[in-house]
Scaffold this active site. Structure first.
Site, mmCIF file in Angstrom:
data_model
loop_
_atom_site.group_PDB
_atom_site.id
_atom_site.type_symbol
_atom_site.label_atom_id
_atom_site.label_comp_id
_atom_site.label_asym_id
_atom_site.label_seq_id
_atom_site.Cartn_x
_atom_site.Cartn_y
_atom_site.Cartn_z
ATOM 1 N N CYS A 181 0.794 -1.225 0.000
ATOM 2 C CA CYS A 181 0.000 0.000 0.000
ATOM 3 C C CYS A 181 0.835 1.287 0.000
ATOM 4 O O CYS A 181 0.485 2.232 -0.721
ATOM 5 C CB CYS A 181 -1.014 -0.010 1.132
ATOM 6 S SG CYS A 181 -0.443 -0.752 2.663
ATOM 7 N N ARG A 216 7.924 -11.085 5.212
ATOM 8 C CA ARG A 216 7.803 -10.776 6.629
ATOM 9 C C ARG A 216 8.633 -11.764 7.427
ATOM 10 O O ARG A 216 8.572 -12.971 7.191
ATOM 11 C CB ARG A 216 6.333 -10.820 7.052
ATOM 12 C CG ARG A 216 5.522 -9.741 6.346
ATOM 13 C CD ARG A 216 4.054 -9.815 6.582
ATOM 14 N NE ARG A 216 3.358 -8.831 5.754
ATOM 15 C CZ ARG A 216 2.032 -8.732 5.671
ATOM 16 N NH1 ARG A 216 1.259 -9.546 6.364
ATOM 17 N NH2 ARG A 216 1.492 -7.813 4.885
ATOM 18 N N GLN A 222 0.294 -11.775 -2.437
ATOM 19 C CA GLN A 222 -1.029 -11.182 -2.253
ATOM 20 C C GLN A 222 -1.629 -10.767 -3.595
ATOM 21 O O GLN A 222 -0.932 -10.217 -4.445
ATOM 22 C CB GLN A 222 -0.936 -9.938 -1.372
ATOM 23 C CG GLN A 222 -0.414 -10.192 0.030
ATOM 24 C CD GLN A 222 -0.204 -8.901 0.799
ATOM 25 O OE1 GLN A 222 0.208 -7.883 0.227
ATOM 26 N NE2 GLN A 222 -0.477 -8.925 2.091
ATOM 27 N N ASP A 264 -3.336 -8.145 -4.349
ATOM 28 C CA ASP A 264 -3.598 -6.904 -3.628
ATOM 29 C C ASP A 264 -4.383 -5.910 -4.483
ATOM 30 O O ASP A 264 -4.160 -5.806 -5.695
ATOM 31 C CB ASP A 264 -2.268 -6.272 -3.222
ATOM 32 C CG ASP A 264 -2.321 -5.705 -1.818
ATOM 33 O OD1 ASP A 264 -3.415 -5.673 -1.241
ATOM 34 O OD2 ASP A 264 -1.262 -5.308 -1.295
ATOM 35 N N HIS A 324 -6.004 -1.744 -4.266
ATOM 36 C CA HIS A 324 -6.150 -0.486 -3.541
ATOM 37 C C HIS A 324 -7.016 0.463 -4.334
ATOM 38 O O HIS A 324 -6.799 0.653 -5.535
ATOM 39 C CB HIS A 324 -4.788 0.148 -3.245
ATOM 40 C CG HIS A 324 -3.984 -0.650 -2.275
ATOM 41 N ND1 HIS A 324 -2.906 -1.424 -2.658
ATOM 42 C CD2 HIS A 324 -4.130 -0.849 -0.945
ATOM 43 C CE1 HIS A 324 -2.420 -2.045 -1.594
ATOM 44 N NE2 HIS A 324 -3.140 -1.717 -0.550
ATOM 45 N N LYS A 346 -13.469 -2.541 8.919
ATOM 46 C CA LYS A 346 -13.065 -3.550 7.945
ATOM 47 C C LYS A 346 -14.101 -4.660 7.846
ATOM 48 O O LYS A 346 -14.976 -4.821 8.703
ATOM 49 C CB LYS A 346 -11.707 -4.139 8.301
ATOM 50 C CG LYS A 346 -11.660 -4.853 9.640
ATOM 51 C CD LYS A 346 -10.283 -5.469 9.915
ATOM 52 C CE LYS A 346 -10.272 -6.187 11.257
ATOM 53 N NZ LYS A 346 -9.034 -6.967 11.472
ATOM 54 N N HIS A 350 -8.279 -1.080 1.090
ATOM 55 C CA HIS A 350 -7.362 -2.197 0.869
ATOM 56 C C HIS A 350 -8.184 -3.473 0.709
ATOM 57 O O HIS A 350 -9.124 -3.705 1.477
ATOM 58 C CB HIS A 350 -6.426 -2.407 2.062
ATOM 59 C CG HIS A 350 -5.703 -1.179 2.523
ATOM 60 N ND1 HIS A 350 -4.352 -1.004 2.338
ATOM 61 C CD2 HIS A 350 -6.140 -0.073 3.186
ATOM 62 C CE1 HIS A 350 -3.984 0.150 2.881
ATOM 63 N NE2 HIS A 350 -5.048 0.732 3.404
#
Length: 611
Positions: free
Chosen positions: A296, A325, A343, A345, A347, A428, A474
């Site tokens: 992000c 990570r 991911q 992902d 946005h 969320k 997200h």
């Protein structure tokens, strides 16, 4: 029995287990013992190392305590009296909890379920704590419990593992003894049968048997590598996610796998997650780089690269990419917990009045995806509470939460609402998918973010010329592809639908013969032209063994090719049992009909055979 009663029953069993251990091992030092989703555990510092051979004796001692039907009695002491009790009882871990309680009013160290232990007055220092007594056993605890030890349902001691005291690896390691518990023996038996089925479906076992992924100590823990067969799964799922999002106006972007740490200092991730980042040192400059743990912040830089008008919004980016990570090695587990996380992902940068439409967009995509993979989906709406723990305007929060709920209702999704579970930067939606054996998994989230646009100074020009902040949304439909695969492999037990099957068609040549070999090559060529993933088995094994091997590899379609097929050009496929429509046997088909039918199934992402 409702969830609250079940939790009290399971927590009571944790106490009964602790009482049993202190009877069996009088020098036992007690940690904490909360209820869990399906049972309970308790952490112990014992003079001996427990193993499965000890479980029967522990269960028998617990049953004695249950048979005695000891009442659970609540007691109160001052913290000073409680400390004297802990010293006299030689319980140093309880003493440490009491010291923490005296300082903060809440026993809330990392890794500790505070529901397991004592304390009224959360968040404020207190001079009174509660205990519970059953028989001769006394434990520091805030409850609740059932009325007596005889009212705890059915249970089983399951396993023991190591656990650092209070979740800190600098603290002593204790033994964590787990049990499962249900209101009735029938429910317990059903759960244990499910666990046996889960072992059969273990994605680590199936990943090896089906040749899907590899783990190597030389590469590193938590860094899975995917074989050609496993890579098909990854790429097909990623392509489908991309297709669903592109259909809804998302555009692909690309970012590098590393960044200067300043990016994450601005976003706030450095302060919050700095110890989970992989650091990269440049030999050319003094800059400190990190491998990206999320995408992000990079995507905000693409948004901010040019001026935006209210007419430009929403701006929608998608990227399927890997982040990194530094997870603790003891928590790594197959594909379900890894250090390299891929991911799908997304946005969105939008105006406040566009939130509901954009959420609806993403919910539609999620509903379509999980319908295709055959998993029931519900959502958990996580809202703020009235505390000051959240950033951003409260009225904006209230409006956003209403828009989330409205979008979920419009999509006819089963949902629950939970106050106080929002992220500090926005409300969320958590996607919860149920697998074939009834387990529920969190697979993805949609998160509203009011904070990152502020941190990065994102803006757009409104109709009146002002410069408001956009809202950032997200989302990842699959979440982590690795974790999703760990769930999906177990959900299907490796019986992938045709569109995802690494190998869709296997041709078994009955004998070594030049004419037969040419005919099999012709079939494979026509299958390849239709995009059907096809393998030819022309090994020296018997036909029976070849068929059996194809079954073990869970191939959707298998065709045995011999003289009869060569002479008439007609093929009769063996259809994997879970794909076959009931009462329909394999049909005799021309080569063209067979390969086109398989190709159409794959393109349509069908769950049943059309043959």
């Amino acid at each position: 029995m409702n969830e609250k009663q079940l939790s009290a029953m399971r927590h009571s069993l944790a106490h009964i287990m602790a009482a049993a251990l202190t009877r069996l091992y009088p020098d036992t030092q007690l940690g904490t013992g909360p209820a869990t989703e399906n049972g309970f555990y308790y952490d112990f510092d014992l003079p001996t190392t427990l193993g499965e051979d000890d479980f029967a004796a522990i269960e028998n001692e617990m049953k004695k305590i249950i048979f005695e039907d000891q009442p659970f009695e609540r007691l109160e002491m001052s913290t000073e009296e409680a400390k004297e009790w802990a010293k006299k009882a030689k319980q140093p871990y309880k003493l440490e909890l009491l010291d923490s309680l005296n300082q903060t009013g809440a026993i809330g160290a990392k890794g500790l379920d505070v529901a397991a232990m004592a304390s009224p007055n959360d968040g404020h220092a207190t001079d009174r704590v509660s205990f519970y007594k059953n028989g001769e056993f006394v434990d520091l605890c805030r409850g609740p419990h059932v009325e007596s030890t005889g009212k705890v349902g059915a249970f089983k001691v399951m396993r023991v593992s190591g656990a650092y005291w209070r979740g800190q690896d600098t603290n002593p390691q204790m033994q964590r003894l787990y049990g499962v518990a249900f209101a009735t023996q029938e429910e317990l038996d059903k759960y244990l049968a499910m666990l046996e089925e889960a072992k059969r479906r273990d994605h680590r076992k199936l990943g090896q048997e089906l040749d899907l992924f590899v783990l190597s100590d030389m590469v590193g823990a938590g860094l899975p590598m995917f074989t050609p067969r496993g890579t098909v799964l990854r790429e097909e799922l990623a392509a489908y996610s991309n297709e669903l999002r592109q259909r809804r106006g998302f555009e692909k972007v690309w970012i590098p796998h590393m960044t200067k740490k300043e990016l994450y200092e601005t976003s706030g991730h450095w302060a919050k997650f700095g110890n989970e980042l992989f650091l990269v040192k440049s030999q050319e400059t003094s800059d400190q780089f990190v491998l990206k743990p999320m995408n992000c912040p990079h995507h905000t830089r693409i948004y901010a690269a040019r001026q935006r008008s209210y007419r430009d919004l929403p701006v929608r980016y998608l990227e399927t990419t890997t982040v990194y990570r530094d997870e603790k090695t003891g928590e790594l587990n197959g594909l379900s917990r890894v250090r390299s996380v891929t991911q799908d992902d997304s946005h969105v940068f939008c105006r406040n009045d566009q939130i509901e439409t954009e959420i609806n967009n993403l919910l539609e995509a999620a509903r379509e995806l999980y319908g295709t993979v055959g998993m029931d989906l519900r959502v958990r709406l996580s809202y703020r509470d009235n505390s000051d723990a959240y950033l951003g305007d409260k009225k904006l929060w209230e409006s956003a939460q209403e828009q989330l709920k409205s979008a979920v209702a419009a999509n006819k999704l089963d949902y629950i609402e939970e106050e106080g579970e929002a992220a500090f930067y926005g409300p969320k939606i958590d996607f919860m998918a149920t697998d074939a054996i009834g387990r529920e998994h969190q697979v993805a989230t949609v998160q509203l973010d009011f904070v990152m646009p502020e941190r990065f100074g994102l803006e757009y020009t409104s109709e009146d010329g002002s410069k408001p902040r956009p809202v950032m949304i997200h989302c990842a439909l699959l979440g982590s592809i690795e974790r999703f695969l760990s769930v999906y492999i177990e959900h299907t037990a490796g019986h992938f639908p045709v569109w995802l099957a690494p190998e869709q068609l296997r041709l078994i040549q009955v004998k070594e013969d030049a004419r037969l070999s040419e005919f099999v090559k012709e079939i494979k060529l026509k299958a390849d032209e239709q995009g059907v993933r096809t393998v030819v088995d022309n090994t020296d094994a018997t036909v029976g063994k070849k068929i059996r091997q194809a079954e073990l590899m869970k191939i959707p379609y298998v065709v045995v090719v011999g003289e009869k097929e060569l002479s008439n050009g007609i093929l009769t496929p063996r259809v994997r049992q879970d794909l076959a429509v009931e009462n329909r046997k394999g049909s005799a088909l021309s080569i063209e009909h067979l390969v086109k039918s398989i190709a159409n199934e794959a393109r349509g992402r069908a769950s049943k055979s059309s043959l």
